[in-house]
Design a protein around this motif. Structure first.
Motif, PDB file in Angstrom:
ATOM      1  N   GLU A  26     -20.695  13.123   8.866  1.00  0.00           N
ATOM      2  CA  GLU A  26     -22.140  13.268   8.726  1.00  0.00           C
ATOM      3  C   GLU A  26     -22.719  12.213   7.804  1.00  0.00           C
ATOM      4  N   GLU A  70     -26.490  18.285  10.894  1.00  0.00           N
ATOM      5  CA  GLU A  70     -27.925  18.558  10.859  1.00  0.00           C
ATOM      6  C   GLU A  70     -28.724  17.726  11.844  1.00  0.00           C
ATOM      7  N   ASN A  71     -28.388  16.451  11.996  1.00  0.00           N
ATOM      8  CA  ASN A  71     -29.205  15.565  12.829  1.00  0.00           C
ATOM      9  C   ASN A  71     -28.636  15.359  14.231  1.00  0.00           C
TER      10      ASN A  71
END
Length: 752
Positions: free
Chosen positions: A333, A358-359
């Motif tokens: 990440e 998250e992305n």
């Protein structure tokens, strides 16, 4: 005011907002009432929207500042948004008109045109940033383009060697990936994230209309795999074991290096297991620049390409990494955030993914459908210079529905192709085939690739113990007709089994189920906290294993209480196949169970009629086999006569062979004898016509050497006939003649 950017990440966010708006306007958003949005169409391609920035952020899963930027770009760059607000400065209220290229309800066409329009405008503006801070048509730009092309040329042999071939299971030599690659479909919403009840899952599986529900049926739309990669700069591809995740990544790399996809990027294929094994510091940048590809591309060039966003990096097998502290996930990440201009794809088994990136956008590889199965088979046998076998393979799958169910998994489909390639037919005893598939999923697939998984307490079970555990889950749930179950529904069976092994660990049922799903894919979370076997075929197989391994008469008697229930049919066949030469006791109980159902004068008379009609007929088929076929034919003929429905021949001639097949699975059969039986059957009846003859061949092949089970076959058919006897106006069995082909005057069955 910050300068507007037009790079890939920004474009993806703008597209994400536009897609969310179109979904809302087209009533595709669930529980849409919770959003405070007013909209109305003015023209087919024009809509006015009134809302607030925080509502748009919730709808599109973007941050508020990203929503503001996206709206500004739709207005200033794409030029499809007109801001209708009187007061704009500092206002979080929005009132705007969208004027699209196509009618509002053509969402996909509008999104495709958005992509094309964006790229066209970005290329036409000499002063805009193409990839987050880099201007086009500058000396630096030209230098980067040259670097990309040179790097692609240098790394091509490596990508072709690494990704161009594959060798799995029992292949004696590698096969070209592109020779057998079948385009995958993507589910943009994972099935396990749904909140559905067991009743809703059963309804979706078609259980109300069929005795054999389709447990794998999903209603989510499917998207081509490459399209998903194209649309999302950061993509997490989830899938079941053997779903084709690695093959998909290899195909992407090959398409890229050959200029068919992302031709302005350099593809890198990274096996995460190798990264963690060869890089103790978990420094991904160091691994890429110093270990993976410096022999092909200078490390400084790699670094520059990374910074400029010119790489397509494919990370394969996150689930194959032993990462209890999530260190590798955190490294990934962090790396993808730092070098955000590049495009990233990560693959992972769906049940093994614990860390949320998250992305990244999560998608799931869908099971193969009928078209993909046929495409794969045609490519496989063509690559093996035996294209003529492909049609035979597809035809055999259509006949063997339980086998076709497991063909939806690409790994098991490969196994089926290997078996069929050698023999030109599937094993008569399907239990052997399923057992081989189980061994592959349980450990052979991981072992051949050097993958170790660390999920206690399940890890410490042997292959046999893992099968036994699945048996303990399968039998009671199948007996209750509960194809879908929650962890608490099977808790007592799992705990009891572990206690029998004297394992004292704290047993958490849900973690056990998750481990089985993650490691083997034999159980699947169909909706939130609701599981089933991955294929009904394996639920039936483990149920049959329980009956066979119990080794007592009581469980066989219990099985035979289900002799008239269609959903138990495959279990009967599998038990006979597993018992092999020891199936006599099963057949005896089946006969007793059947006889208990037909102790009526009508059915006894029916059997006497069948005996009279077939006594003395030609051929070496056993007399009880002839009686069974006579009953089946009479029923089909009467049905066709009454309902003018000749397709009933196929249905009613196929059904009677199934119980006979149980004995055949146990005994084995002779192809020569089968063909002789076919000819004998054809001569046995004056109505052996264009319909009856080919069907007789099919029956004889399935029924070869079936011996005494034909008695049970006749009785079983009599049971079904008893439910639909045609009676005359006085309530007595009808004596109408049955119409035969070619003017036959043979007297029909007086009870049909």
């Amino acid at each position: 005011m910050p300068r507007l950017s037009y790079g890939d990440d920004v474009k993806a966010r703008v597209r994400q907002l536009l897609e969310a708006l179109l979904a809302y306007v087209n009533h595709e958003v669930e529980n849409s009432d919770r959003y405070q949005i007013k909209c109305w169409k003015q023209l087919p391609n024009q809509v006015i929207i009134k809302t607030q920035s925080r509502t748009l952020a919730e709808l599109s899963s973007l941050e508020i500042k990203q929503v503001r930027q996206a709206l500004k770009l739709l207005e200033k760059f794409s030029e499809i948004l007109e801001d209708l607000r009187a007061q704009k400065q500092g206002s979080e209220n929005y009132d705007f008109r969208l004027t699209l290229w196509h009618p509002i309800d053509e969402k996909e066409n509008n999104l495709q045109t958005f992509n094309e329009d964006w790229e066209h405008k970005r290329a036409q503006k000499p002063g805009v940033q193409r990839t987050e801070g880099r201007k086009v048509n500058t000396p630096k730009s030209k230098k980067i383009d040259d670097l990309v092309q040179n790097a692609r040329d240098e790394i091509r042999p490596y990508i072709e060697e690494l990704c161009g071939k594959m060798r799995v299971l029992g292949m004696n030599k590698p096969i070209e990936v592109d020779d057998i690659y079948t385009s995958v479909n993507i589910l943009e919403k994972s099935t396990k994230s749904k909140w559905l009840s067991r009743e809703e899952l059963l309804q979706n599986a078609g259980y109300e209309n069929f005795d054999r529900p389709n447990l794998r049926k999903v209603s989510e739309p499917r998207v081509p795999g490459l399209k998903a990669v194209e649309e999302h700069p950061k993509l997490m591809v989830l899938g079941k074991p053997g779903a084709g995740k690695t093959t998909f990544l290899k195909h992407i790399a090959l398409q890229c290096i050959n200029g068919n996809f992302e031709k302005n990027r350099v593809p890198l294929f990274v096996t995460l297991k190798s990264f963690t094994k060869n890089n103790n510091s978990a420094d991904l940048f160091k691994y890429l620049t110093q270990q993976l590809i410096p022999q092909f591309i200078d490390s400084q060039v790699i670094e520059q390409l990374l910074k400029e966003g010119k790489l397509l990096i494919l990370f394969d097998g996150l689930d194959e990494v032993q990462d209890p502290d999530k260190q590798v996930s955190e490294v990934l990440e962090s790396f993808t955030r730092q070098y955000y201009k590049n495009k990233f794809v990560i693959t992972c088994r769906i049940a093994a993914r614990e860390y949320i990136f998250e992305n990244f956008t999560d998608v799931e590889i869908a099971d193969f459908n009928d078209e993909q199965i046929e495409t794969f088979a045609n490519k496989w046998f063509t690559a093996k210079n035996d294209a003529s076998k492909a049609q035979g393979f597809i035809s055999q799958l259509e006949i063997n529905k339980p086998i076709k169910e497991i063909a939806t998994n690409p790994l098991l489909l490969t196994l089926l192709c290997l078996v069929f390639e050698q023999k030109g037919i599937f094993p008569q005893n399907r239990a052997d085939l399923y057992e081989e598939g189980l061994d592959i999923l349980l450990d052979k697939w991981d072992t051949t690739r050097g993958v170790e998984r660390d999920q206690l307490p399940y890890k410490n079970l042997s292959r046999k113990q893992r099968k036994d555990l699945l048996i303990q889950i399968a039998y009671p749930k199948f007996e209750d007709g509960k194809y879908f179950f929650k962890p608490e529904d099977v808790d007592k069976y799992i705990i009891k089994y572990y206690e029998s092994l004297n394992i004292k660990d704290d047993i958490e049922t849900k973690k056990i189920l998750q481990s089985i799903e993650a490691q083997h894919g034999l159980l699947v979370e169909r909706a939130h906290d609701i599981y089933s076997f991955s294929h009904l075929t394996y639920h039936e197989y483990f149920t049959a294993r329980k009956i066979k391994e119990a080794g007592d008469d009581k469980i066989l008697r219990d099985l035979c209480t289900h002799i008239t229930e269609t959903r138990w049919l495959e279990v009967f066949l599998l038990v006979a196949g597993l018992m092999r030469d020891g199936a006599d006791q099963l057949l005896l109980f089946m006969e007793k169970g059947a006889r208990s159902c037909i102790n009526t004068d009508k059915l006894q008379e029916l059997l006497r009629w069948a005996d009279k009609e077939t006594t003395g007929s030609m051929g070496d088929t056993k007399p009880y086999g002839k009686r069974a076929l006579a009953i089946a034919h009479a029923y089909a003929n009467a049905h066709a006569y009454d309902h003018n429905h000749l397709m009933s021949y196929r249905y009613f001639y196929t059904e009677p062979i199934l119980l006979a097949y149980a004995y055949n699975s146990a005994e084995g059969g002779s192809g020569t004898h089968a063909y002789a039986n076919a000819n004998a059957n054809a001569y046995a009846y004056p109505i052996a016509n264009d319909y009856a003859y080919p069907i007789a061949i099919a029956i004889a092949n399935a029924n070869a050497n079936a011996n005494g089970i034909a008695i049970v076959e006749a009785i079983a058919k009599a049971i079904s006939i008893a439910l639909g006897l045609n009676l005359d106006k006085n309530g007595q069995p009808s004596s109408e003649n049955v119409v035969g082909d070619r003017g036959s005057s043979k007297q029909g069955c007086p009870f049909l």
